[in-house]
Scaffold this motif. Structure first.
Motif, PDB file in Angstrom:
ATOM      1  N   GLN A  69      -7.825 -32.971  37.187  1.00  0.00           N
ATOM      2  CA  GLN A  69      -7.463 -34.342  36.778  1.00  0.00           C
ATOM      3  C   GLN A  69      -8.674 -35.245  36.586  1.00  0.00           C
ATOM      4  O   GLN A  69      -8.537 -36.422  36.267  1.00  0.00           O
ATOM      5  N   SER A 127     -11.127 -35.429  34.457  1.00  0.00           N
ATOM      6  CA  SER A 127     -11.427 -35.972  33.115  1.00  0.00           C
ATOM      7  C   SER A 127     -10.583 -37.201  32.826  1.00  0.00           C
ATOM      8  O   SER A 127     -11.054 -38.164  32.229  1.00  0.00           O
ATOM      9  N   ASP A 128      -9.312 -37.149  33.238  1.00  0.00           N
ATOM     10  CA  ASP A 128      -8.439 -38.322  33.029  1.00  0.00           C
ATOM     11  C   ASP A 128      -8.980 -39.516  33.808  1.00  0.00           C
ATOM     12  O   ASP A 128      -9.036 -40.632  33.302  1.00  0.00           O
ATOM     13  N   GLY A 171     -11.939 -41.005  32.205  1.00  0.00           N
ATOM     14  CA  GLY A 171     -11.668 -41.729  30.955  1.00  0.00           C
ATOM     15  C   GLY A 171     -11.749 -43.231  31.196  1.00  0.00           C
ATOM     16  O   GLY A 171     -12.383 -43.978  30.437  1.00  0.00           O
ATOM     17  N   LYS A 183     -15.506 -42.064  24.769  1.00  0.00           N
ATOM     18  CA  LYS A 183     -14.828 -40.762  24.868  1.00  0.00           C
ATOM     19  C   LYS A 183     -15.524 -39.915  25.930  1.00  0.00           C
ATOM     20  O   LYS A 183     -16.690 -39.577  25.798  1.00  0.00           O
ATOM     21  N   TRP A 184     -14.784 -39.623  26.973  1.00  0.00           N
ATOM     22  CA  TRP A 184     -15.359 -38.775  28.014  1.00  0.00           C
ATOM     23  C   TRP A 184     -14.905 -37.333  27.846  1.00  0.00           C
ATOM     24  O   TRP A 184     -15.659 -36.398  28.037  1.00  0.00           O
ATOM     25  N   LYS A 185     -13.671 -37.164  27.433  1.00  0.00           N
ATOM     26  CA  LYS A 185     -13.120 -35.796  27.362  1.00  0.00           C
ATOM     27  C   LYS A 185     -13.861 -34.970  26.304  1.00  0.00           C
ATOM     28  O   LYS A 185     -14.488 -35.505  25.407  1.00  0.00           O
ATOM     29  N   SER A 186     -13.716 -33.656  26.420  1.00  0.00           N
ATOM     30  CA  SER A 186     -14.499 -32.776  25.558  1.00  0.00           C
ATOM     31  C   SER A 186     -14.100 -32.853  24.090  1.00  0.00           C
ATOM     32  O   SER A 186     -13.374 -31.989  23.601  1.00  0.00           O
ATOM     33  N   ARG A 187     -14.527 -33.870  23.398  1.00  0.00           N
ATOM     34  CA  ARG A 187     -14.351 -33.917  21.948  1.00  0.00           C
ATOM     35  C   ARG A 187     -15.483 -34.733  21.375  1.00  0.00           C
ATOM     36  O   ARG A 187     -15.756 -35.838  21.850  1.00  0.00           O
ATOM     37  N   ARG A 201     -19.556 -38.544  25.911  1.00  0.00           N
ATOM     38  CA  ARG A 201     -20.168 -37.584  26.835  1.00  0.00           C
ATOM     39  C   ARG A 201     -20.643 -36.349  26.076  1.00  0.00           C
ATOM     40  O   ARG A 201     -21.741 -35.856  26.266  1.00  0.00           O
TER      41      ARG A 201
END
Ligand SMILES: Nc1ncnc2c1ncn2[C@@H]1O[C@H](COP(=O)(O)OP(=O)(O)OP(=O)(O)O)[C@@H](O)[C@H]1O
Length: 467
Positions: A340, A342-343, A346, A400-404, A437
């Motif tokens: 959890q 990554s959420d 965010g 944007k933190w999540k892997s994209r 990130r």
């Protein structure tokens, strides 16, 4: 551990201490923020009487203060015989006039007020008598009971108008937090900041030669971990009804962000929680920002937790205390925190972008920010960070933190959003900031290279700003 960061604050206080006039410095800030250590650093190499009050009678505190005075300027029978604060303070002034710039620090000053409420009047008379002037003496009053320290500065208080410098000590910024983790890469420093915040007490407990996972498990997910009960300890030392405050923080952490939502969650009337919210605001444990495009009368405010450790604790520790006390802290980390995280990041990453914009935007845009905030409350869009520069230009940012990686689609959407909000409508210059990130697609990098008011920010830049 060496003293880290706080360059700006050190400079401010040292300038005041170097001045040739007497000084009355008021320093306050929440518990664990590093006030006492800061005062030790500030006084290094200077002549000082340092006294830390405790929760005992005024007489016992006075005895201790006399002992400290004795250490610095000699314990003469005359000092021993003195039995009130006025007398001892005048003794110091008389015997230290030749010691230019002698500092008298009273740490945890509010403890003295409990049993000696007249002390501010005594200090006012002491100050007004002019005896401090001869040796340009420096009186520093410090305390963590923020309301009592602020009260000292209020118009109705005898010391009103006397202070020459007051400082409300805040959490360390990310760039200072990085100094506590010399062995971490930028991304992990940001993660650590999002768990431990900028509170030196928490940061100095971390071991930067161990992984973040190990630090979190040792400090927060082990029955005997130093920080496992920290949010409660903090509330217990500051407040009368810690359990009720803790429930409010739990509600805010779970996403209730208006008074009515919080009150509903607690099963009480919204009117009843007003004073509690005000207290949490004073303690810097929550904040209550307004969307930048809300009008003056707009009620578009929301409550947020202003302390990362409290956010993390309510999200990951509180519900898992049973498993943790049964020795399953590592499982809690691997099965709950890790998936959890990554959420969680965010939202924390948006706060980091906000802080960067407040403190460092002139390094990329050449002009400091006049205001910084977020935009929300619209049916179809939010803006993670936005603001106005001192030259009248506006900026809008996406995090944007999540892997994209951030691609041209994100840039287009951000530009469209900047047109949808009334904030900055008609502005001649609009800048766009992208915080990522993972990184940026090659066409976004090309676009930014050509200018286009597009600025790309990576964890490395955030952690080590140029200024
Ligand atoms: N800038 C800093 N660099 C390194 N360590 C620090 C720094 N500031 C504080 N610390 C450490 O953090 C801990 C807490 O600091 P300190 O006791 O000064 O906080 P405080 O605000 O006076 O706390 P309280 O009000 O709870 O007494 C101490 O171990 C101190 O050495």
């Amino acid at each position: 551990m060496d003293f880290l960061g706080r360059d700006r604050e050190l400079k401010l206080v040292r300038n005041e201490l170097d001045s040739s006039r007497p000084s009355l410095i008021i320093l306050f800030g929440r518990r664990r923020i590093g006030k006492s250590r800061f005062l030790r650093e500030v006084a290094k190499g200077r002549d000082e009487i340092y006294f830390q009050a405790t929760r005992v009678s005024s007489l016992l505190n006075l005895e201790q203060f006399k002992a400290e005075v004795g250490k610095t300027i000699g314990l003469k029978p005359q000092l021993n015989a003195l039995s009130n604060w006025e007398g001892v303070l005048h003794y110091v002034a008389e015997h230290a006039a030749e010691r230019q710039g002698l500092i008298i620090t009273i740490d945890e000053f509010p403890y003295l007020l409990d049993d000696e409420p007249a002390l501010p009047s005594i200090l006012q008379k002491f100050w007004d008598s002019g005896v401090l002037g001869q040796g340009a003496m420096k009186l520093i009053l410090c305390g963590s009971a923020i309301s009592q320290m602020e009260e000292l500065l209020a118009e109705r208080n005898p010391l009103y108008g006397r202070k020459t410098l007051s400082m409300d000590m805040k959490q360390l910024p990310l760039s200072d937090v990085a100094k506590f983790f010399p062995e971490y890469r930028a991304e992990d420093i940001i993660r650590a900041y999002s768990i431990f915040g900028g509170i030196p007490y928490y940061l100095q407990l971390c071991n930067s030669s161990e992984s973040l996972r190990d630090n979190v498990i040792n400090l927060l997910l082990t029955e005997t971990g130093t920080l496992i009960d920290e949010p409660n300890t903090l509330l217990q030392t500051e407040l009368r009804e810690p359990a009720f405050y803790s429930s409010i923080l739990a509600a805010v952490s779970s996403g209730c962000n208006s008074k009515s939502e919080i009150a509903n969650r607690l099963g009480v009337k919204a009117d009843n929680i007003g004073p509690y919210m005000a207290k949490l605001l004073t303690l810097d444990l929550i904040n209550n920002p307004k969307s930048l495009d809300a009008d003056e009368k707009g009620r578009n405010r929301r409550y947020r937790i202003a302390d990362s450790l409290i956010s993390f604790w309510h999200r990951f520790v509180r519900q898992n205390l049973t498993a943790i006390s049964s020795g399953f802290g590592e499982d809690v980390y691997d099965r709950i925190v890790e998936p959890q995280f990554s959420d969680y990041m965010g939202i924390e990453f948006e706060d980091i972008a906000l802080e960067y914009a407040k403190l460092h935007i002139q390094e990329i845009l050449g002009v400091p920010a006049q205001e910084v905030g977020q935009i929300w409350g619209h049916a179809d869009f939010d803006i993670d960070v936005a603001g106005r520069l001192l030259d009248g230009a506006f900026f809008y940012g996406e995090c944007k933190w999540k892997s994209r990686t951030i691609d041209l689609g994100h840039v287009r959407v951000l530009r469209e959003r900047s047109e949808k909000t009334t904030y900055g409508k008609g502005a001649v210059v609009k800048h766009f900031l992208l915080f990522s990130r993972v990184g940026f697609s090659s066409d976004v990098i090309d676009l930014a290279k050509k200018g286009n008011q597009l600025h790309l920010l990576t964890p490395e830049i955030l952690v080590k700003p140029r200024g």
